[in-house]
Scaffold this active site. Structure first.
Site, short mmCIF file in Angstrom:
data_model
loop_
_atom_site.label_atom_id
_atom_site.label_comp_id
_atom_site.label_asym_id
_atom_site.label_seq_id
_atom_site.Cartn_x
_atom_site.Cartn_y
_atom_site.Cartn_z
CG LEU A 34 -20.41 12.22 -14.21
CD1 LEU A 34 -19.70 13.01 -13.90
CD2 LEU A 34 -20.05 11.39 -15.60
CD GLU A 35 -25.79 17.14 -10.23
OE1 GLU A 35 -26.69 17.77 -10.19
OE2 GLU A 35 -24.36 17.58 -9.32
CB ILE A 36 -23.06 15.87 -16.77
CG1 ILE A 36 -22.32 14.23 -16.97
CG2 ILE A 36 -23.27 16.34 -18.30
CD1 ILE A 36 -22.42 13.79 -18.87
CB THR A 60 -26.41 16.45 -6.45
OG1 THR A 60 -25.61 17.05 -6.42
CG2 THR A 60 -27.14 15.19 -7.34
#
Length: 784
Positions: free
Chosen positions: A536-538, A574
């Protein structure tokens, strides 16, 4: 990133306890005694080094005197070996426990009238989660690591060789060395608790089981079944473990100790028998229904099995993961040369693997993941807001996946919204299929599945969003649409409700401009399929409140995700590093290179899927949404080939339309034919050859160099975040450690030279990032 019961155990100690009346039982007892003597003999050869290794390991942790991990006490005619590692959330095996284990065994021997022994953890939710991996990092030589294995084998052998039955009572994680400990017992009882799982995940660290697991498990459940666990690191739930023959019984946690004690008494009285190995069952089966298992007991049958297993393995790994191949070798040797040879090979191979670059990189990933579990990404003292209910806007694949992990992993109430009943129905179909498969596989009970399904409600309006602590949107990449959603959420939800966007391209700063409370806006970029992809990229923007970041991080962790927090910017991290990688692959295709050759080169390098196939899977049209944004921000470095627009006009969008770079036929599996219309459409030559190494260099260095740019600009806070993001979000080869560890491995100087050569041949887009040049000049590494 499995199971228990020992064939030798099944044949050995339990039966000796029950009776010595038959010749078969005498033969078994003799086998166990010989095996114990053999292990002692191997240990004696290097007794002094082993003691030194253990002492050194204990000194390295500074916790040898912190308390006992293994203790013994008596309860009536049963001995209880209790496991509880002081100060740790999970029980793990440490070298300094060797003395404690010996003392436990002495106490068992002194209590000569015991009927049997139960091995049980007193730490809730954890039997033994594996070994302390830092032991291997502290070792300087393969021989030191080999001694740790020999020591572990000898310790577990003492349980197997006891003249009274030993039963493992398993509640919680029973992994790695924990499962090997249980395999050395004469029977195993597991609870049906959600946290109970069994597995041998050592291959995920570039290692193999080193406490006898490579020899005991195959003899217990069959070679084929054991290889499925040993070569993949799969974890199995209790019901599946019982079906495989790893555990004897599955019980409620509240009666675990009582069930284990009953099993001891049954074994001691001769009324209960240790579970027969799968091979024994196969021999007794007169119907021929398990002929395959019976064949495992013949040299010729095993030869065929191991050859086929190796062929399938290499097709998946490309030879990049030596541990899996060595596991095959050790298992095969144990069957061809005998248990003693198998144990010796297991220990020696364990030491050798621990010293490999692949294992070092995989262990680095393991430590990074553990570090991220503790990372809050906010200043000390900032706490997350309450989390009781999550809203999800959009019931497509992404939205349904987010709802699923929020209920299944986090146990939260979820409100799912879509614009119409049809869309909402697709989301609930997705959920029902997931739980249906879980129940069918025995991974969970129907009652539990229904309970989790009831956590998710749905509707086409915002009324059900009231009370949501976080609302995640997962709709089309349309800024105006997302702004309308922000306004609706702010109108229907509380002043502290967080609005999280699953966008992969739109800057969060731009989204926040449409909010009355921009401090509540954050990015939560999930990857598809959500329930399987670990990252999970916050994404935070300049006005995101620290408490909002802390809450998003807490939610991601509760959903079972490995979380990184990045700064806002075009493509975030990403998407930004992936774009030049894919662009370069498209350029190479435009030069006339066959798409299969491009994909084959990158998968051989270690990527799970090639870049051309990946573009087809994602959809050609999806990539075009972010390409102009990146090109505007970064110029030539992000300039994308003009192929996409022509393909979209022709309707070649990828798998979803049946044609993209490849042609897809739903009825056919295997290699897909190339869409030959591309060459004319793109005005590209056909049949150009290019060395696989050149293809890899051009694509991979574009990704790696862009990762350095992201670090330089503060998009990622540290190299470790960049490595984890690339591995778990994009499929960067794990055994290469991530972009920054990859640079460290080849050296910053060599990295700069490689990029400079590429820039001379192909253009300025390959110019090394200034930060990379700085590291090369200073002789620095990104990781210590």
């Amino acid at each position: 990133m499995s199971d228990e019961q020992n064939p030798a155990t099944a044949k050995g100690a339990s039966k000796k306890t029950a009776t010595k009346k038959t010749a078969a039982k005498k033969s078994t007892a003799k086998k166990a005694t010989v095996k114990k003597a053999a292990v002692k003999k191997v240990t004696a050869k290097k007794a002094v080094p082993a003691k030194k290794a253990a002492t050194k390991a204990a000194a390295g942790t500074g916790s040898a005197a912190s308390g006992a991990g293994f203790t013994f006490r008596r309860e009536g005619d049963i001995g209880l070996v209790e496991i509880n590692v002081p100060g740790d959330a999970q029980n793990t095996l440490k070298a300094e426990f060797a003395g404690q284990f010996e003392e436990v065994m002495r106490q068992i021997e002194r209590n000569g009238d015991l009927k049997g022994v139960v091995v049980i953890s007193t730490k809730p939710g954890s039997f033994v989660a594996g070994a302390d991996i830092t032991m291997f990092d502290r070792a300087k030589t393969a021989e030191e690591v080999e001694q740790l294995s020999i020591q572990c084998q000898a310790a577990f052998q003492q349980f197997e060789s006891l003249r009274i039955p030993v039963v493992a009572a398993i509640d919680g994680a029973c992994l790695g060395g924990g499962l090997e400990l249980a395999l050395a017992c004469h029977a195993r009882i597991a609870t049906d608790a959600a946290q109970t799982k069994l597995g041998l995940p050592e291959c995920m660290l570039g290692l193999l089981p080193a406490g006898g697991g490579t020899q005991r498990l195959p003899r217990l459940i069959g070679i084929a079944n054991s290889l499925d666990l040993l070569l993949t690191g799969k974890e199995v739930r209790p019901a599946k473990a019982r079906k495989l023959g790893i555990v004897d019984e599955v019980v409620h946690p509240g009666v675990l100790k009582e069930a284990a004690i009953r099993k001891v008494h049954a074994l001691a009285s001769g009324k209960g028998k240790a579970k027969a190995s799968r091979l024994q069952q196969a021999k007794k089966d007169l119907s021929g229904a398990v002929t395959g298992l019976a064949l495992e007991d013949t040299p010729g049958g095993r030869l065929v099995l191991f050859r086929q297993a190796r062929k399938q393995l290499l097709a998946k790994t490309g030879g990049n993961y030596p541990a899996q191949e060595r596991i095959l070798d050790v298992v095969a040797l144990g069957f061809s040369k005998g248990l003693d040879a198998g144990y010796a090979a297991e220990a020696k191979t364990f030491g050798e693997l621990a010293m490999t670059d692949v294992s070092r990189q995989l262990r680095g990933i393991f430590f990074a993941q553990n570090a991220l579990k503790k990372e809050t990404f906010v200043p000390t003292g900032v706490t997350p807001r309450k989390l009781e209910k999550v809203g999800v806007l959009g019931a497509g694949l992404m939205g349904a996946g987010i709802a699923l992990v929020s209920a299944n992993k986090a146990g939260l109430n979820v409100r799912l919204k879509d614009r119409d009943d049809k869309g909402l129905g697709h989301g609930f179909d997705y959920l029902n299929k997931f739980y249906g498969k879980r129940v069918k596989r025995g991974a969970m009970r129907r009652f539990d599945a229904d309970a989790e399904l009831r956590l998710v409600t749905g509707g086409t309006g915002y009324q059900g969003m009231r009370g949501c602590d976080v609302v995640v949107e997962a709709v089309f990449e349309d800024l105006d649409l997302k702004h309308r959603m922000i306004a609706d959420v702010e109108a229907h939800c509380g002043p502290e409700t967080i609005f999280a966007s699953n966008t992969s391209s739109i800057p969060i700063t731009d989204l926040a401009k449409g909010a009355k409370r921009p401090e509540n806006v954050i990015g939560m970029h999930y990857f598809s399929p959500v329930e399987k992809m670990p990252l999970l990229e916050i994404i935070t923007h300049a006005k995101t409140a620290d408490a909002v970041t802390a809450t998003a991080v807490a939610l991601g962790k509760a959903q079972g995700k490995t979380v990184i927090v990045v700064k806002d910017g075009p493509g975030f991290y990403t998407t930004r590093v992936l774009a030049p990688y894919l662009n370069e692959a498209a350029r190479i295709l435009g030069e006339g290179v066959d798409p299969h050759a491009i994909d084959k080169a990158l998968t051989a390098f270690g990527y799970p899927v090639g870049p051309i196939a990946l573009m087809d899977e994602v959809g050609i049209d999806v990539g075009t949404k972010v390409a102009p944004v990146l090109e505007k921000a970064f110029g030539e470095r992000m300039q994308s080939p003009k192929a996409a627009s022509a393909m979209i006009e022709a309707g070649y969008l990828g798998r979803k339309t049946g044609r993209g770079f490849y042609v897809y036929d739903a009825g056919k599996k295997g290699s897909k034919p190339v869409n030959d219309a591309l060459y004319e459409l793109l005005n590209a030559p056909k049949g150009t050859s290019m060395a696989a190494g050149d293809i890899v260099d051009r694509c991979n260095w574009m990704l790696v160099n862009e990762a350095v740019y992201c670090l330089q600009e503060g998009i990622i806070a540290e190299p470790m975040h960049g490595d984890i993001g690339a591995i778990f979000g994009l499929g960067f080869p794990p055994f290469r450690g991530g972009p920054f560890r990859f640079i460290d491995e080849v050296g910053a100087v060599a990295a700069v030279r490689s990029l400079e050569r590429l820039a001379e041949r192909h253009g300025a887009r390959f110019e090394p990032a200034p930060l990379l040049r700085d590291y090369a000049k200073a002789g620095k590494r990104f990781h210590g």
